[in-house]
Design an enzyme around this catalytic site. Structure first.
Site, short mmCIF file in Angstrom:
data_model
loop_
_atom_site.label_atom_id
_atom_site.label_comp_id
_atom_site.label_asym_id
_atom_site.label_seq_id
_atom_site.Cartn_x
_atom_site.Cartn_y
_atom_site.Cartn_z
N ALA A 63 0.86 -1.18 0.00
CA ALA A 63 0.00 0.00 0.00
C ALA A 63 0.90 1.23 0.00
CB ALA A 63 -0.91 -0.01 1.23
N GLY A 108 0.93 -5.25 1.10
CA GLY A 108 -0.32 -5.49 0.37
C GLY A 108 -0.13 -6.27 -0.90
N GLU A 111 -0.36 -9.73 0.21
CA GLU A 111 -1.76 -9.96 0.58
C GLU A 111 -2.65 -10.10 -0.65
OE1 GLU A 111 -2.29 -7.75 4.83
OE2 GLU A 111 -1.55 -6.52 3.19
N GLU A 131 5.25 -4.62 7.58
CA GLU A 131 4.49 -3.60 8.28
C GLU A 131 5.03 -3.26 9.66
OE1 GLU A 131 1.71 -5.29 5.18
OE2 GLU A 131 3.19 -6.10 6.58
#
Length: 254
Positions: A63, A108, A111, A131
């Site tokens: 992200a 992300g 993910e 993260e």
């Protein structure tokens, strides 16, 4: 548009192309992915969905940190729920999905890959859930889908260290299904997609449903669901054609 949808021979290619940010996702990117997935779900002629990053260096580099950096707690929760919702639409597609991972799949990006049914990686691909090094945790399903996919030990190693893992390490963990030479990734993914597209769409849809629902239930409940869906297959013309073709020693027309 930074997300393009191309359809050819029952196969949909969704390409995330934001080169200035290594294909990192902001709200616009997520909503464009959702629009593409919604289009695929409504088009029963599409039998396989392939997700890929634009360029040669990055699948999706997570992200967009510049987009997230000033969020409040409530905005952060809303952002996580948006990402989870979009990725859930991918995992719930009636047709199989493939992540074609040519480079960085970070945060992300990992993910997004694990929301797909299958993951084919270039030898140059690398994976991470970094993260914790940013003072946050995975928010788009990493703590949940990754644990179910590769087990709690491997998931904790990725998430708690935040370290990067090579394609071969990802293969050993069960994070990816195959690792192929970098220049053969598209060819291999296309061949896999054509193979999947030749199968029974109804059979694949019901098999996906049995697997996904079974993961959330007890073994006995999963077996009961499997039997019910197995029986449901016999109401489909695809079952009659598939078995008739087998008995007649010919290729089925599914």
């Amino acid at each position: 548009m930074s997300v393009t949808l191309t359809i050819d021979q029952h196969i949909a290619w969704i390409v995330i192309d934001r080169p200035e940010a290594f294909n990192a996702m902001n709200e616009s990117i997520l909503l464009q992915i959702k629009d593409a997935v919604d289009t695929i779900q409504k088009n029963e002629d599409i039998r396989v969905a392939i997700f890929m990053g634009g360029g040669t260096k990055s699948f999706v580099a997570g992200a967009d940190i510049s987009y997230m950096s000033s969020m409040t707690p409530l905005e952060g929760e809303k952002w996580a729920k948006l990402g989870q919702s979009v990725f859930s639409t991918i995992s719930e597609l009636r047709c199989p999905s493939i992540a074609a991972i040519q480079g960085y799949a970070l945060g992300g990006g990992t993910e997004l890959a694990i929301a797909c049914d299958l993951r084919i990686a270039s030898e140059k691909a690398c994976f991470a859930q970094p993260e914790v090094k940013l003072g946050i945790i995975p928010g788009f399903g990493g703590t949940q889908r990754l644990t179910r996919l590769i087990g709690p030990g491997n998931a904790k190693q990725m998430i708690l260290t935040g370290n990067q893992f090579s394609a071969q390490q990802a293969l050993a963990m069960g994070l990816v299904n195959e690792v192929v030479p970098h220049d053969q990734l598209t060819e291999r993914v296309d061949a896999l997609a054509l193979s999947l597209a030749s199968g029974s769409p109804n059979g694949i849809r019901l098999a996906k449903q049995a697997i996904e629902h079974g993961l959330q239930s007890s073994l006995n409940e999963g077996l009961q669901l499997e039997a019910a869906l197995f029986g449901l297959c016999f109401a489909s013309p695809e079952q009659r054609e598939g078995m008739t073709a087998f008995l007649e020693k010919r290729k089925p027309k599914l």
